[in-house]
Design an enzyme around this catalytic site. Structure first.
Site, PDB file in Angstrom:
ATOM      1  N   GLU A  16      46.763  34.496  46.988  1.00 14.88           N
ATOM      2  CA  GLU A  16      47.616  34.751  45.820  1.00 14.88           C
ATOM      3  C   GLU A  16      47.115  35.972  45.054  1.00 14.88           C
ATOM      4  OE1 GLU A  16      48.999  32.273  41.782  1.00 14.88           O
ATOM      5  OE2 GLU A  16      47.355  31.566  43.050  1.00 14.88           O
ATOM      6  N   LYS A  56      56.578  32.696  43.264  1.00 12.32           N
ATOM      7  CA  LYS A  56      55.939  31.414  42.983  1.00 12.32           C
ATOM      8  C   LYS A  56      56.866  30.550  42.143  1.00 12.32           C
ATOM      9  CE  LYS A  56      51.496  29.595  41.243  1.00 12.32           C
ATOM     10  NZ  LYS A  56      50.160  29.987  40.724  1.00 12.32           N
ATOM     11  N   CYS A  81      49.904  28.577  45.735  1.00 13.00           N
ATOM     12  CA  CYS A  81      48.945  27.775  44.971  1.00 13.00           C
ATOM     13  C   CYS A  81      49.572  26.516  44.361  1.00 13.00           C
ATOM     14  CB  CYS A  81      48.267  28.634  43.902  1.00 13.00           C
ATOM     15  SG  CYS A  81      46.642  28.004  43.388  1.00 13.00           S
ATOM     16  N   LEU A  96      11.790  34.452  29.982  1.00 14.41           N
ATOM     17  CA  LEU A  96      11.161  33.361  30.731  1.00 14.41           C
ATOM     18  C   LEU A  96      10.297  32.567  29.772  1.00 14.41           C
ATOM     19  CD1 LEU A  96       9.894  34.622  34.220  1.00 14.41           C
ATOM     20  CD2 LEU A  96      11.704  32.978  33.736  1.00 14.41           C
TER      21      LEU A  96
END
Length: 553
Positions: free
Chosen positions: A41, A116, A152, A304
């Site tokens: 799509e 669609k 879809c 971190l």
């Protein structure tokens, strides 16, 4: 007749390169005698293009690219390409200006255009904002085979499967009434945990109910917060799986349709992991890699802390980009435990990423001196605690700006839900990698990562989670245990349950009330958060549309 399914990874708006991907796939299959190539799509412009569709020049350029692609293709190959097309009746009818379309290309020309039928408007989808629905069943004949075309959502409206209809039309049923021989669905279906199994079940149901073979091709890659997992599928008339594409990677599947039996012959079936942690890991790695590269970055930076969240994000980044493209920065304060530093260094060593250390104790003292007169007579509290986080956020953003690294935010979904994160501090960043991963799932993925060798140091996994913004602080000083918190959040966020409903499930009323209140209060923070990769059915992203100012309990 041989049919090929091309799992493509388009970049939104990159019409030229997306067309080249389609052309390359076409060239690969032409020599193998393929007659029909399926692409996903909106394969020409990428899904979802969102408000790029409001640009008239973009639509015109898309049409021009389509016609050029048709001329470039082999004249013996038929190709289905997804794109947006203009709605010529929009001015007269007052309808939407575009269709979500599929073009059939062959012999150097655009032979047909299909539209669609069903336009989703739930969760992350907002197709009714741009598109008018198609009104007619879509089909064409190739070598005597009548092929039905759906896009879809057209596949997702069978009342026998769902127990209800969300739309008046059922395109699959209408095509069956037209006596098609083969049903195909061209899709851009975003990933979420468990989605692959649901798609497979829907396709199997459609094949058996209508006694028609069905082929499904899906986009792969990541576009902003959405990850697309590919995993294209084929089922024969009896509902047996006959082909499956790779998950989270490009693939090109070739399968044969038997014109006499009017059925698909067995073809390649790629293995599929039955481990949810492995599936989420693959999705997040793909999500990070595509987001970084499609945004034009090469390297990333992150803080971190020695905690499990930053350790997992560092591991994902190293896998996605290569360890040489990841920089971890340690920023210990006077409240940081010794194991925070040693654990952060240990995970960096296991991953092979570079680290730098910037102690922030002096900066904290500078802020204390500067704010001494303003804070005089007050008790140490959240304002002072958050200064540490904002110092770290400022340092990371400064390094990001200076060296062109993208800053990764390391907060998880549980923290984002209840606001245990600092605006302009640890929420800083260009991408929130695990913002849709609940804390207990973070632990689970880290344990899975260590299945063969230690990647996440064991001490990081077993120590109590802590922001370390004051002496002896742990998360459970003010939150319930994460297994309880995540269960309550699942009920609030994903199942939309009330306090009363959650309490009826056996949870403490005071805890449920507190968590519900925290979720509501944290909305203004989430609105200012970086985009987060979506891996669940209900993420704090484009599909989450809660008001900040509201009186609802």
């Amino acid at each position: 007749m041989k049919i090929a399914l091309a799992q493509l990874n388009p970049t939104i708006g990159d019409l030229k390169n997306n067309a080249q991907q389609i052309l390359k796939a076409a060239q690969q299959v032409t020599s193998q005698g393929v007659k029909l190539l399926l692409t996903p799509e909106l394969s020409l412009c990428g899904y979802p293009p969102r408000d790029l569709l409001l640009n008239a020049h973009f639509i015109t350029e898309m049409e021009q690219t389509l016609y050029q692609l048709a001329r470039d293709l082999s004249p013996n190959l038929h190709v289905l390409v997804g794109l947006a097309t203009a709605n010529p009746d929009a001015i007269v009818t007052g309808g939407k200006p575009l269709f979500n379309s599929i073009a059939l290309l062959a012999a150097g020309k655009v032979q047909k255009i299909f539209h669609k039928r069903l336009l989703p408007t739930y969760d992350v989808f907002d197709e009714n904002r741009y598109f008018a629905p198609g009104s007619e069943p879509n089909w064409f004949v190739l070598d005597g085979i009548k092929i039905g075309v759906t896009v879809c959502e057209d596949l997702w409206n069978d009342e026998d499967y769902w127990g209800k209809r969300s739309y008046l039309a059922n395109p699959i049923a209408e095509l069956a009434e037209l006596d098609i021989d083969l049903s195909i669905n061209l899709s851009a279906s975003p990933y979420s945990v468990g989605k692959q199994q649901v798609r497979s079940a829907i396709l199997k149901h459609a094949a058996t109910k209508y006694d028609r073979a069905v082929l499904y091709v899906n986009q792969i890659g990541a576009n902003d917060d959405l990850i697309f997992d590919g995993c294209s599928l084929g089922f024969d008339r009896s509902g047996e799986l006959v082909c499956r594409g790779t998950s989270f990677d490009r693939d090109l599947i070739i399968i044969e349709f038997d014109e006499v039996a009017k059925d698909l012959k067995p073809a390649k079936i790629q293995p599929q992991s039955d481990c949810t942690d492995a599936e989420i890991w693959a999705a997040l790695v793909l999500g990070v890699r595509d987001y970084i590269h499609k945004c034009g970055f090469q390297k990333v930076i992150l803080g971190l802390s020695g905690g499990i969240d930053s350790a997992l994000v560092a591991a994902i980044a190293a896998e996605a980009l290569g360890a040489e493209n990841v920089l971890g920065v340690l920023m210990p304060s006077t409240y940081s435990s010794s194991h925070s530093v040693t654990d952060a260094i240990a995970v960096a060593a296991n991953l092979g990423i570079e680290t730098q250390t910037i102690p922030i104790g002096d900066l904290m003292q500078g802020f204390d001196r500067t704010l001494e007169s303003q804070f005089k007579g007050t008790e140490f509290g959240l304002a002072e605690e958050n200064i540490q986080s904002r110092i770290r956020g400022t340092l990371l953003m400064s390094m990001s700006n200076k060296f062109g690294y993208l800053l990764l935010s390391t907060g998880n979904k549980s923290e984002m839900a209840v606001g245990y994160c600092t605006l302009y501090g640890d929420m800083n960043g260009g991408l929130a990698v695990i913002a849709d991963v609940p804390k207990m799932r973070v632990f689970s993925i880290c344990k899975w990562l260590n299945r063969e060798r230690e990647i996440i140091p064991i001490n990081i996994i077993i120590k109590p989670p802590s922001a370390e913004l004051k002496p002896g602080q742990i998360d459970q000083d003010s939150l319930p245990p994460y297994e309880i918190l995540d269960a309550i959040l699942e009920a609030i966020v994903c199942e939309h349950q009330s306090i009363e409903q959650i309490v009826d499930r056996g949870f403490d009323p005071q805890i449920v009330t507190k968590i519900t209140r925290l979720v509501k209060l944290a909305e203004f923070k989430r609105r200012q958060a970086p985009p987060g990769l979506k891996i669940t059915d209900r993420a704090f992203g484009t599909g989450w549309r809660m008001p900040i100012a509201s009186a609802l309990r």
